[in-house]
Design a protein around this motif. Structure first.
Motif, PDB file in Angstrom:
ATOM      1  N   LEU A 105      17.049  37.258  80.906  1.00  0.00           N
ATOM      2  CA  LEU A 105      16.998  38.717  80.926  1.00  0.00           C
ATOM      3  C   LEU A 105      16.259  39.225  79.689  1.00  0.00           C
ATOM      4  N   ASN A 106      15.431  40.238  79.876  1.00  0.00           N
ATOM      5  CA  ASN A 106      14.755  40.836  78.728  1.00  0.00           C
ATOM      6  C   ASN A 106      15.614  41.958  78.141  1.00  0.00           C
ATOM      7  N   SER A 107      15.089  42.660  77.171  1.00  0.00           N
ATOM      8  CA  SER A 107      15.856  43.714  76.488  1.00  0.00           C
ATOM      9  C   SER A 107      16.217  44.866  77.416  1.00  0.00           C
ATOM     10  N   ASN A 108      15.479  45.016  78.534  1.00  0.00           N
ATOM     11  CA  ASN A 108      15.767  46.080  79.497  1.00  0.00           C
ATOM     12  C   ASN A 108      16.715  45.630  80.603  1.00  0.00           C
ATOM     13  N   GLY A 109      17.192  44.397  80.518  1.00  0.00           N
ATOM     14  CA  GLY A 109      18.104  43.888  81.533  1.00  0.00           C
ATOM     15  C   GLY A 109      17.411  43.385  82.780  1.00  0.00           C
ATOM     16  N   GLU A 110      16.099  43.202  82.722  1.00  0.00           N
ATOM     17  CA  GLU A 110      15.345  42.722  83.878  1.00  0.00           C
ATOM     18  C   GLU A 110      15.147  41.213  83.790  1.00  0.00           C
ATOM     19  N   VAL A 111      15.098  40.566  84.953  1.00  0.00           N
ATOM     20  CA  VAL A 111      14.880  39.123  84.998  1.00  0.00           C
ATOM     21  C   VAL A 111      13.464  38.822  84.522  1.00  0.00           C
ATOM     22  N   SER A 112      13.366  37.913  83.542  1.00  0.00           N
ATOM     23  CA  SER A 112      12.070  37.632  82.929  1.00  0.00           C
ATOM     24  C   SER A 112      12.093  36.267  82.250  1.00  0.00           C
ATOM     25  N   LEU A 113      10.914  35.697  82.074  1.00  0.00           N
ATOM     26  CA  LEU A 113      10.770  34.449  81.313  1.00  0.00           C
ATOM     27  C   LEU A 113      10.278  34.731  79.897  1.00  0.00           C
ATOM     28  N   GLY A 114      10.400  35.970  79.487  1.00  0.00           N
ATOM     29  CA  GLY A 114       9.890  36.369  78.179  1.00  0.00           C
ATOM     30  C   GLY A 114      10.550  35.642  77.024  1.00  0.00           C
ATOM     31  N   ASN A 115      11.847  35.406  77.121  1.00  0.00           N
ATOM     32  CA  ASN A 115      12.533  34.693  76.043  1.00  0.00           C
ATOM     33  C   ASN A 115      12.007  33.275  75.874  1.00  0.00           C
ATOM     34  N   PHE A 116      11.765  32.606  77.000  1.00  0.00           N
ATOM     35  CA  PHE A 116      11.225  31.243  76.934  1.00  0.00           C
ATOM     36  C   PHE A 116       9.810  31.238  76.376  1.00  0.00           C
ATOM     37  N   SER A 117       9.009  32.230  76.798  1.00  0.00           N
ATOM     38  CA  SER A 117       7.650  32.339  76.275  1.00  0.00           C
ATOM     39  C   SER A 117       7.662  32.585  74.773  1.00  0.00           C
ATOM     40  N   GLN A 118       8.599  33.399  74.331  1.00  0.00           N
ATOM     41  CA  GLN A 118       8.687  33.722  72.908  1.00  0.00           C
ATOM     42  C   GLN A 118       9.015  32.492  72.066  1.00  0.00           C
ATOM     43  N   VAL A 119       9.998  31.716  72.501  1.00  0.00           N
ATOM     44  CA  VAL A 119      10.399  30.556  71.682  1.00  0.00           C
ATOM     45  C   VAL A 119       9.385  29.419  71.776  1.00  0.00           C
ATOM     46  N   ILE A 120       8.785  29.247  72.940  1.00  0.00           N
ATOM     47  CA  ILE A 120       7.812  28.163  73.103  1.00  0.00           C
ATOM     48  C   ILE A 120       6.552  28.427  72.286  1.00  0.00           C
ATOM     49  N   ASN A 121       6.177  29.686  72.178  1.00  0.00           N
ATOM     50  CA  ASN A 121       4.986  30.046  71.403  1.00  0.00           C
ATOM     51  C   ASN A 121       5.271  30.180  69.911  1.00  0.00           C
ATOM     52  N   ASP A 122       6.534  30.061  69.524  1.00  0.00           N
ATOM     53  CA  ASP A 122       6.880  30.129  68.112  1.00  0.00           C
ATOM     54  C   ASP A 122       6.359  28.890  67.387  1.00  0.00           C
ATOM     55  N   PHE A 123       5.907  29.046  66.152  1.00  0.00           N
ATOM     56  CA  PHE A 123       5.277  27.931  65.435  1.00  0.00           C
ATOM     57  C   PHE A 123       6.255  26.797  65.130  1.00  0.00           C
ATOM     58  N   ASN A 124       7.559  27.074  65.158  1.00  0.00           N
ATOM     59  CA  ASN A 124       8.535  26.029  64.857  1.00  0.00           C
ATOM     60  C   ASN A 124       9.011  25.260  66.090  1.00  0.00           C
ATOM     61  N   PHE A 125       8.624  25.720  67.286  1.00  0.00           N
ATOM     62  CA  PHE A 125       9.163  25.090  68.501  1.00  0.00           C
ATOM     63  C   PHE A 125       8.713  23.644  68.647  1.00  0.00           C
ATOM     64  N   MET A 126       7.417  23.388  68.570  1.00  0.00           N
ATOM     65  CA  MET A 126       6.923  22.020  68.777  1.00  0.00           C
ATOM     66  C   MET A 126       7.411  21.063  67.692  1.00  0.00           C
ATOM     67  N   PRO A 127       7.393  21.451  66.403  1.00  0.00           N
ATOM     68  CA  PRO A 127       7.980  20.558  65.399  1.00  0.00           C
ATOM     69  C   PRO A 127       9.462  20.286  65.646  1.00  0.00           C
ATOM     70  N   ALA A 128      10.211  21.319  66.072  1.00  0.00           N
ATOM     71  CA  ALA A 128      11.638  21.137  66.342  1.00  0.00           C
ATOM     72  C   ALA A 128      11.849  20.191  67.518  1.00  0.00           C
ATOM     73  N   LEU A 129      11.065  20.370  68.577  1.00  0.00           N
ATOM     74  CA  LEU A 129      11.177  19.490  69.754  1.00  0.00           C
ATOM     75  C   LEU A 129      10.794  18.064  69.395  1.00  0.00           C
ATOM     76  N   LYS A 130       9.692  17.913  68.646  1.00  0.00           N
ATOM     77  CA  LYS A 130       9.236  16.575  68.257  1.00  0.00           C
ATOM     78  C   LYS A 130      10.269  15.890  67.373  1.00  0.00           C
ATOM     79  N   ASN A 131      10.784  16.588  66.384  1.00  0.00           N
ATOM     80  CA  ASN A 131      11.773  15.992  65.481  1.00  0.00           C
ATOM     81  C   ASN A 131      13.042  15.587  66.220  1.00  0.00           C
ATOM     82  N   THR A 132      13.498  16.444  67.138  1.00  0.00           N
ATOM     83  CA  THR A 132      14.724  16.148  67.886  1.00  0.00           C
ATOM     84  C   THR A 132      14.540  14.923  68.768  1.00  0.00           C
ATOM     85  N   LEU A 133      13.439  14.874  69.539  1.00  0.00           N
ATOM     86  CA  LEU A 133      13.212  13.748  70.440  1.00  0.00           C
ATOM     87  C   LEU A 133      12.952  12.464  69.664  1.00  0.00           C
TER      88      LEU A 133
END
Length: 283
Positions: free
Chosen positions: A36-64
Motif C-alpha cells: 500500500l502507498n501513502s494514499n492507501g492504494e495498492v502499489s509496488l512503490g515501496n518495493f521500488s523504493q527499497v530496491i533502488n536504494d543504494f544500500n539494497f544491493m550491498p545488504a542483499l549481497k552481504n546477507t546471502l
C-alpha cells in the motif's frame, strides 16, 4: 463422548490464539502495508523504493554471502561434533553442555563479546601486541577492511549459532538404530563407508530441519552485525530496522520484511527439493 472428541481442540486453542494474535495478525498487517502507498492504494512503490536504494544491493549481497559461508561451515562442524559426542562413553553430557553454552547467549550479548575481543583495543589486539606480532592496536572493524569485518561477523555467527545445529543433529543421531551400523561392520564396511552410506542418509531429515532453521536465522542476522560492523556492513535486517526507526517509513520496512520472507521461502524450497526426505522418514 463429545467432550473427549473436542478435548484436543481445547488443548491447542490457547496456542492457536497466541499464534493468531502475535504472528498471523502482524504478518498480514506487514504484508498489507508493503503493498500500500501513502494514499492507501495498492502499489509496488515501496518495493521500488527499497530496491533502488543504494544500500539494497550491498545488504542483499552481504546477507546471502554471509549465509553461504556460515551455514555450510556450521553444518560440517555440527556433524563432526555430533559424531564425536555420540561415540563418547564418559563426559558426554559435560562436553555437550560446554558446546551448547552459546545457545543461551543472546545475539546482542554475542556481538558485545566479540566486539570486546576484536575491537581496536580489544583482547586480540592486546595479545598480538604483547607477543610483538603487531606494532600497535589495529582497527579492523571498519569500511577500510571489508574482508576482515566480514570474517569477524562470520566467526561470531559460527560461534554463536553452531550449537543450534548440534542439538538437532545429536537428537537425530539418537534416533538411528544401532543395528544399521552393526550390520555395516559385519559386512566389512569401514568407518567412512558407514558414515556416507548409512549414518548421513538416515540423518537426512535432521540435516534438513537444521539447515532450514539455521538458514532462516542467518537471513535475519542483525545484532551481531550491528555491534561489529554498524553501518559499514549493511544486511537486510539492519536496513529493515533503518527504514522503520531511522527513516520512519513503515511501508518500505514492510517491503524489506516481505523480501526477506520471499528469500527464506525460496531457500527452504530448495532444501526440501534437494534433500528430498521420504515421507516415511518425516513421520
Amino acid at each position: 463422548m463429545n467432550n473427549s472428541k473436542w478435548l484436543p481442540y481445547y488443548l491447542i486453542a490457547p496456542s492457536a490464539l497466541f499464534m493468531a494474535l502475535f504472528f498471523l495478525y502482524p504478518f498480514l498487517q506487514i504484508f498489507a502495508e508493503a503493498f500500500l502507498n501513502s494514499n492507501g492504494e495498492v502499489s509496488l512503490g515501496n518495493f521500488s523504493q527499497v530496491i533502488n536504494d543504494f544500500n539494497f544491493m550491498p545488504a542483499l549481497k552481504n546477507t546471502l554471502l554471509l549465509t553461504a559461508v556460515v551455514v555450510p561451515v556450521q553444518l560440517v562442524m555440527a556433524i563432526g561434533m555430533a559424531l564425536m559426542v555420540s561415540k563418547m562413553n564418559k563426559g558426554r553430557d559435560n562436553i555437550l553442555y560446554i558446546w551448547t553454552i552459546p545457545l543461551g547467549i543472546s545475539d546482542l550479548a554475542a556481538g558485545i563479546i566479540w566486539l570486546a575481543i576484536l575491537e581496536q583495543f580489544g583482547f586480540l589486539n592486546s595479545f598480538l601486541h604483547a607477543v610483538s606480532l603487531i606494532d600497535g592496536p589495529a582497527a579492523w572493524l571498519n569500511y577500510q577492511h571489508p574482508i576482515a569485518l566480514f570474517f569477524a561477523v562470520a566467526v561470531a555467527e559460527i560461534w554463536r549459532g553452531t550449537a543450534i545445529l548440534l542439538v538437532i543433529l545429536v537428537s537425530g543421531l539418537g534416533l538411528i538404530p544401532k543395528e544399521y551400523e552393526e550390520a555395516g561392520k559385519i559386512f566389512g564396511a569401514n568407518y567412512w563407508q558407514r558414515l556416507w552410506k548409512i549414518t548421513l542418509p538416515l540423518l537426512r531429515p535432521s540435516i534438513q530441519s537444521a539447515l532450514i532453521l539455521r538458514t532462516l536465522l542467518a537471513l535475519e542476522v542483525f545484532a551481531v552485525v550491528m555491534m561489529l560492523g554498524g553501518t559499514d556492513m549493511p544486511v537486510l535486517m539492519s536496513e529493515t530496522f533503518n527504514w522503520q526507526f531511522s527513516y520512519r517509513d513503515t511501508g518500505a520496512a514492510s517491503a524489506y520484511a516481505v523480501l526477506i520472507m520471499a528469500v527464506s521461502v525460496l531457500i527452504t524450497g530448495f532444501y526440501v527439493k534437494v534433500l528430498n526426505v521420504p515421507k516415511e522418514a518425516r513421520g
